[in-house]
Design a protein around this motif. Structure first.
Motif, PDB file in Angstrom:
ATOM      1  N   GLY A 151       8.806   3.935 -11.952  1.00 47.58           N
ATOM      2  CA  GLY A 151      10.162   3.793 -11.450  1.00 47.58           C
ATOM      3  C   GLY A 151      10.650   5.100 -10.855  1.00 47.58           C
ATOM      4  O   GLY A 151      10.223   6.189 -11.250  1.00 47.58           O
ATOM      5  N   SER A 174      -1.915  -4.172  -3.110  1.00 45.96           N
ATOM      6  CA  SER A 174      -0.491  -4.247  -2.773  1.00 45.96           C
ATOM      7  C   SER A 174      -0.147  -3.165  -1.768  1.00 45.96           C
ATOM      8  O   SER A 174      -0.933  -2.234  -1.533  1.00 45.96           O
ATOM      9  CB  SER A 174       0.380  -4.076  -4.026  1.00 45.96           C
ATOM     10  OG  SER A 174       0.110  -5.066  -4.992  1.00 45.96           O
ATOM     11  N   HIS A 180      -0.383   0.954 -13.655  1.00 43.33           N
ATOM     12  CA  HIS A 180       0.842   1.242 -14.388  1.00 43.33           C
ATOM     13  C   HIS A 180       2.042   1.043 -13.469  1.00 43.33           C
ATOM     14  O   HIS A 180       1.939   1.185 -12.248  1.00 43.33           O
ATOM     15  CB  HIS A 180       0.789   2.685 -14.898  1.00 43.33           C
ATOM     16  CG  HIS A 180       1.835   3.026 -15.903  1.00 43.33           C
ATOM     17  ND1 HIS A 180       1.892   2.454 -17.150  1.00 43.33           N
ATOM     18  CD2 HIS A 180       2.873   3.898 -15.853  1.00 43.33           C
ATOM     19  CE1 HIS A 180       2.918   2.958 -17.819  1.00 43.33           C
ATOM     20  NE2 HIS A 180       3.529   3.828 -17.051  1.00 43.33           N
ATOM     21  N   GLU A 181       3.195   0.729 -14.059  1.00 40.63           N
ATOM     22  CA  GLU A 181       4.426   0.573 -13.281  1.00 40.63           C
ATOM     23  C   GLU A 181       5.219   1.871 -13.311  1.00 40.63           C
ATOM     24  O   GLU A 181       5.486   2.424 -14.380  1.00 40.63           O
ATOM     25  CB  GLU A 181       5.280  -0.558 -13.842  1.00 40.63           C
ATOM     26  CG  GLU A 181       6.568  -0.798 -13.052  1.00 40.63           C
ATOM     27  CD  GLU A 181       7.321  -2.029 -13.520  1.00 40.63           C
ATOM     28  OE1 GLU A 181       6.911  -3.152 -13.153  1.00 40.63           O
ATOM     29  OE2 GLU A 181       8.321  -1.857 -14.258  1.00 40.63           O
ATOM     30  N   ARG A 238      -2.211   1.417  -5.001  1.00 41.83           N
ATOM     31  CA  ARG A 238      -1.953   0.253  -5.849  1.00 41.83           C
ATOM     32  C   ARG A 238      -3.091  -0.746  -5.710  1.00 41.83           C
ATOM     33  O   ARG A 238      -3.803  -0.769  -4.691  1.00 41.83           O
ATOM     34  CB  ARG A 238      -0.633  -0.421  -5.473  1.00 41.83           C
ATOM     35  CG  ARG A 238       0.576   0.491  -5.484  1.00 41.83           C
ATOM     36  CD  ARG A 238       1.798  -0.196  -4.894  1.00 41.83           C
ATOM     37  NE  ARG A 238       2.258  -1.293  -5.746  1.00 41.83           N
ATOM     38  CZ  ARG A 238       2.999  -2.311  -5.297  1.00 41.83           C
ATOM     39  NH1 ARG A 238       3.292  -2.415  -4.007  1.00 41.83           N
ATOM     40  NH2 ARG A 238       3.407  -3.252  -6.131  1.00 41.83           N
ATOM     41  N   GLY A 266      10.875  -0.529 -10.229  1.00 44.09           N
ATOM     42  CA  GLY A 266       9.478  -0.471 -10.661  1.00 44.09           C
ATOM     43  C   GLY A 266       8.518  -0.780  -9.527  1.00 44.09           C
ATOM     44  O   GLY A 266       8.650  -1.811  -8.864  1.00 44.09           O
ATOM     45  N   VAL A 267       7.574   0.136  -9.302  1.00 40.41           N
ATOM     46  CA  VAL A 267       6.458  -0.117  -8.388  1.00 40.41           C
ATOM     47  C   VAL A 267       5.275  -0.469  -9.273  1.00 40.41           C
ATOM     48  O   VAL A 267       4.752   0.382 -10.001  1.00 40.41           O
ATOM     49  CB  VAL A 267       6.150   1.114  -7.516  1.00 40.41           C
ATOM     50  CG1 VAL A 267       4.998   0.796  -6.560  1.00 40.41           C
ATOM     51  CG2 VAL A 267       7.384   1.555  -6.738  1.00 40.41           C
ATOM     52  N   SER A 268       4.846  -1.725  -9.255  1.00 37.76           N
ATOM     53  CA  SER A 268       3.824  -2.206 -10.186  1.00 37.76           C
ATOM     54  C   SER A 268       2.418  -1.866  -9.710  1.00 37.76           C
ATOM     55  O   SER A 268       2.175  -1.567  -8.536  1.00 37.76           O
ATOM     56  CB  SER A 268       3.958  -3.719 -10.366  1.00 37.76           C
ATOM     57  OG  SER A 268       3.757  -4.385  -9.135  1.00 37.76           O
ATOM     58  N   ASP A 269       1.467  -1.917 -10.670  1.00 44.39           N
ATOM     59  CA  ASP A 269       0.036  -1.805 -10.387  1.00 44.39           C
ATOM     60  C   ASP A 269      -0.354  -0.514  -9.669  1.00 44.39           C
ATOM     61  O   ASP A 269      -1.249  -0.491  -8.824  1.00 44.39           O
ATOM     62  CB  ASP A 269      -0.446  -3.007  -9.559  1.00 44.39           C
ATOM     63  CG  ASP A 269      -0.258  -4.319 -10.291  1.00 44.39           C
ATOM     64  OD1 ASP A 269      -0.425  -4.330 -11.525  1.00 44.39           O
ATOM     65  OD2 ASP A 269       0.066  -5.328  -9.632  1.00 44.39           O
ATOM     66  N   VAL A 270       0.302   0.591 -10.023  1.00 40.12           N
ATOM     67  CA  VAL A 270      -0.039   1.879  -9.432  1.00 40.12           C
ATOM     68  C   VAL A 270      -1.268   2.437 -10.153  1.00 40.12           C
ATOM     69  O   VAL A 270      -1.285   2.561 -11.379  1.00 40.12           O
ATOM     70  CB  VAL A 270       1.134   2.869  -9.547  1.00 40.12           C
ATOM     71  CG1 VAL A 270       0.728   4.240  -9.008  1.00 40.12           C
ATOM     72  CG2 VAL A 270       2.352   2.341  -8.788  1.00 40.12           C
ATOM     73  N   LEU A 289      14.018  -3.594  -4.961  1.00 39.37           N
ATOM     74  CA  LEU A 289      12.835  -4.446  -4.867  1.00 39.37           C
ATOM     75  C   LEU A 289      12.940  -5.424  -3.699  1.00 39.37           C
ATOM     76  O   LEU A 289      14.035  -5.878  -3.357  1.00 39.37           O
ATOM     77  CB  LEU A 289      12.652  -5.215  -6.179  1.00 39.37           C
ATOM     78  CG  LEU A 289      12.485  -4.338  -7.432  1.00 39.37           C
ATOM     79  CD1 LEU A 289      12.362  -5.196  -8.676  1.00 39.37           C
ATOM     80  CD2 LEU A 289      11.272  -3.424  -7.284  1.00 39.37           C
ATOM     81  N   GLN A 320      -3.770   7.063 -13.271  1.00 39.71           N
ATOM     82  CA  GLN A 320      -3.095   6.301 -14.319  1.00 39.71           C
ATOM     83  C   GLN A 320      -4.065   5.635 -15.299  1.00 39.71           C
ATOM     84  O   GLN A 320      -3.632   5.041 -16.280  1.00 39.71           O
ATOM     85  CB  GLN A 320      -2.204   5.216 -13.687  1.00 39.71           C
ATOM     86  CG  GLN A 320      -1.052   5.761 -12.869  1.00 39.71           C
ATOM     87  CD  GLN A 320      -0.054   6.529 -13.720  1.00 39.71           C
ATOM     88  OE1 GLN A 320       0.200   6.197 -14.864  1.00 39.71           O
ATOM     89  NE2 GLN A 320       0.504   7.584 -13.144  1.00 39.71           N
TER      90      GLN A 320
END
Length: 393
Positions: free
Chosen positions: A217, A276, A214-215, A273, A239-243, A371, A210
């Protein structure tokens, strides 16, 4: 449909034409052979709701128009735009050139992963692909690829970036991905005619960096849309954040013998991530079909084609599919879905088809937006019925 929404794709078409003029001398482009191509898919849906409201009614599933053809003895091209209920989007925008024993691809086209995903919407057995085939593979991206296909062996490898229209989605550099898919498709008898029994085995691997965290979905409808156009989604991780990067693996198998065809597919996506939990989502489907009038679904090394009636009365096909998709892992609870789909298809010709599907959906174990810490959502078991009239040229 507004001028603003169409303008980016018209501009891209103009740039592609200008690029051809620069890349090839006048003599090479003086007599190109291009044909107009397109497809129209009009649906009607009726839904027996459970907890979530659906909309009964008509849906313009696809209205696609474009052109393709040969530029000279080595090069061919395709430009195609899709107009559907959700808006205007670019489909294939690509060039191909024969190179050695294979072909070089340039532009936007499908990332080589997933038998169901790579089968054209003109030809797949049901009105919609299985959820795992919608959620995990990357569909179309801009890139460069090389493909080689033989009688029984085939492979395709691709370096890719974003999709057309997604340029403003990224804060830093665009993502960079690498994909490879291999296929082994032996004939099971000494005869190699079109209806000879044949096995298909395939595997694919896709890695995407990435560049900047990046987030991402993940979501899908219950394998049939409704009259709302965009459709109601029961499976969703908002959304899965910080990928930082993803790895996707696909395994596929199919069998075809005369009027009988069957396929099975497994797909999984793992995410890395920044500091996380790192979820992995996966799913699979199995399906089979039988053409009652005796025709065989076409197949070439790497994928399925359609059915061409042998007589003036058309061809009838019965089909069934079972699918499983799991968006629950590492604290994310987008839901678990198990579906049974029954289908009937009537082929008036190789270009005109009428379809009917019934989907018995079962969705459970999910939270709002998928979430952690959000409200638990009730289980769902809607029954969805859809009909389609489809014409392609």
């Amino acid at each position: 449909m507004t001028t603003r929404r169409i303008a980016p794709y018209l501009s891209t078409t103009a740039l592609l034409g200008a690029g051809l003029a620069v890349a090839f001398p006048y003599e090479a482009l003086a007599n190109p052979e291009f044909d107009i191509r397109g497809r129209l898919q009009m649906d009607y849906h009726m839904i027996d709701e459970d907890e979530t409201d659906f909309v009964d009614g008509f849906n313009n599933r696809r209205a696609r128009l474009g052109m393709d053809g040969s530029i000279d003895e080595h090069w061919d091209g395709r430009v195609e735009i899709n107009v559907a209920e959700g808006g205007v989007s670019a489909a294939d925008f690509r060039l191909r050139r024969s190179l050695g024993p294979g072909r070089l691809w340039l532009g936007q086209y499908k990332v080589p992963q997933g038998l169901n995903q790579l089968t054209s919407s003109n030809n797949y057995t049901f009105m919609e692909r299985s959820s795992v085939s919608n959620i995990i593979p990357d569909s179309r991206r801009i890139g460069i690829a090389y493909e080689q296909t033989g009688d029984e062996l085939g492979f395709k490898t691709m370096f890719f970036g974003r999709s057309l229209g997604d340029g403003g989605e990224y804060d830093g550099d665009q993502p960079k991905g690498y994909a490879v898919r291999g296929v082994y498709a032996p004939f099971l008898t000494a005869s190699r005619h079109n209806e000879a029994p044949r096995l298909h085995l395939g595997a694919s691997l896709v890695y995407e960096d990435q560049d900047e965290p990046h987030e991402l979905g993940f979501s899908d409808r219950p394998e049939l849309r409704d009259g709302d156009g965009g459709g109601t989604r029961l499976l969703e991780v908002d959304g899965v954040s910080d990928v930082t990067d993803t790895t996707k693996l696909g395994l596929e198998a199919a069998y075809i013998a005369g009027p009988l065809s069957a396929e099975a597919e497994y797909l999984t996506v793992s995410m890395n991530r920044d500091n996380s939990d790192e979820p992995t989502f996966s799913g699979w489907h199995v399906q089979g079909s039988y053409v009652l009038t005796g025709e065989s679904r076409t197949y070439s090394t790497g994928g399925f084609g359609g059915v061409t009636p042998s007589g003036s009365g058309g061809a009838w096909e019965l089909a069934a599919r079972y699918s499983h998709m799991d968006l629950n892992d590492s604290g994310f609870e987008g839901g678990e879905q198990n579906n049974v789909t029954l289908g009937i298809n009537y082929y008036a010709s190789s270009n005109l088809r009428f379809m009917g599907n019934v989907v018995f959906a079962d969705v459970k174990d999910r939270r709002e937006d998928g979430l952690p810490g959000r409200d638990v959502l009730p289980d769902e078991s809607p029954t969805l019925v859809g009909f389609r009239a489809q014409y392609n040229w």
